[in-house]
Design a protein around this motif. Structure first.
Motif, PDB file in Angstrom:
ATOM      1  N   SER A  57       0.765  -0.965  -0.006  1.00  0.00           N
ATOM      2  CA  SER A  57      -0.036   0.190   0.079  1.00  0.00           C
ATOM      3  C   SER A  57       0.907   1.392   0.051  1.00  0.00           C
ATOM      4  N   LYS A  58       0.309   2.335  -0.369  1.00  0.00           N
ATOM      5  CA  LYS A  58       1.200   3.546  -0.321  1.00  0.00           C
ATOM      6  C   LYS A  58       1.772   3.868   1.029  1.00  0.00           C
ATOM      7  N   ALA A  59       0.754   3.386   2.232  1.00  0.00           N
ATOM      8  CA  ALA A  59       1.371   3.724   3.482  1.00  0.00           C
ATOM      9  C   ALA A  59       2.746   2.926   3.898  1.00  0.00           C
ATOM     10  N   ARG A  97      -3.442  13.114  -3.969  1.00  0.00           N
ATOM     11  CA  ARG A  97      -4.414  12.440  -2.744  1.00  0.00           C
ATOM     12  C   ARG A  97      -3.599  11.081  -2.422  1.00  0.00           C
ATOM     13  N   LEU A  98      -3.159  10.293  -3.166  1.00  0.00           N
ATOM     14  CA  LEU A  98      -2.653   8.943  -2.928  1.00  0.00           C
ATOM     15  C   LEU A  98      -1.446   9.198  -2.145  1.00  0.00           C
ATOM     16  N   ARG A  99      -0.474  10.059  -2.277  1.00  0.00           N
ATOM     17  CA  ARG A  99       0.717  10.476  -1.684  1.00  0.00           C
ATOM     18  C   ARG A  99       0.328  10.856  -0.200  1.00  0.00           C
ATOM     19  N   GLN A 141      -1.807   7.603   6.677  1.00  0.00           N
ATOM     20  CA  GLN A 141      -2.080   6.163   7.166  1.00  0.00           C
ATOM     21  C   GLN A 141      -0.763   5.591   7.742  1.00  0.00           C
ATOM     22  N   ALA A 142       0.485   6.017   7.439  1.00  0.00           N
ATOM     23  CA  ALA A 142       1.697   5.263   7.978  1.00  0.00           C
ATOM     24  C   ALA A 142       1.814   6.221   9.160  1.00  0.00           C
ATOM     25  N   GLY A 143       1.202   7.309   9.535  1.00  0.00           N
ATOM     26  CA  GLY A 143       1.569   8.176  10.778  1.00  0.00           C
ATOM     27  C   GLY A 143       2.970   8.709  10.650  1.00  0.00           C
TER      28      GLY A 143
END
Length: 229
Positions: A170-172, A208-210, A216-218
């Protein structure tokens, strides 16, 4: 396993994913031949990012190859088509550049064979960009088979390997991997439609995805956005 003494061609667009992919190659012990393509894309600013990244990763050589895909058009990145800003959808987006990864990997393959390298790295991702047909595992496997058939090295039994270390992340996950590798993601560029002042627009799919990946990764997002996603 460390690939000591081996060389890989890494496709570096200037974006977050290609940066992390190339860094994975370096972490595995490969020396890097960095390849970027100036295809007359709308977001030319990403090539400046690619140059920064190639230097940061200690690439042995960095080629920015001119190949004007705007002559073909067919994409919001290469033609006079508006970049969508409504949010990420389920269909293949108009930012898809026809056969782009096939073209880019073919260029990487040519350089790899000429340089005696048998490994290529690219930052495709099947989860966050699932609408793009050339970001799927089937595409990677198919291109490896093509390389075996299409090259002198391949027919002589010295095959090429296409590495896509981010394929199932995932991107995160990618942001976390970058942090693990100690990368400065502020060097990278993702936006498809740059805003004045060298800012990410904040509204295109890539922005947006970035932003969502960092959230989400914090992990703090170093990106400067014109409009916060």
């Amino acid at each position: 396993m460390t690939q000591s003494g081996r060389t890989a061609v890494a496709l570096i667009s200037g974006g977050l994913d290609s940066y992390v992919s190339a860094a994975c190659a370096r972490a595995e012990g490969f020396s890097l031949l960095a390849l970027s393509v100036d295809y007359n894309q709308r977001h030319q600013i990403e090539l400046a990012a690619a140059r920064r990244i190639a230097v940061e990763l200690g690439a042995v050589r960095h080629i920015v190859l001119p190949l004007d895909l705007s002559a073909f058009g067919g994409s919001a990145l290469t033609a006079d088509i508006e970049v969508p800003k409504e949010g990420v959808g389920d269909d293949i987006p108009v930012t898809y550049v026809p056969a782009r990864n096939t073209i880019f990997l073919s260029l990487a393959l040519g350089w790899a064979e000429a340089a005696g390298a048998r490994d290529m790295f690219l930052g495709v991702n099947a989860l966050d960009y699932s609408g793009y047909p050339d970001c799927r595992p089937e595409f990677i496997a198919g291109f490896e088979r093509l390389a075996e058939l299409a090259t002198k090295a391949g027919v002589e039994g010295d095959p090429f390997h296409v590495h896509a270390p981010l394929l199932h992340m995932s991107k995160a996950d990618i942001v976390r991997k970058a942090t693990e590798l100690g990368l400065d993601l502020g060097l990278s560029w993702s936006c498809y439609d740059p805003a004045p002042g060298g800012l990410h627009c904040g509204l295109c799919d890539s922005c947006r995805l970035r932003a969502l990946g960092f959230e989400q990764a914090g992990i703090a997002d170093p990106t400067r956005y014109a409009t916060r996603p």
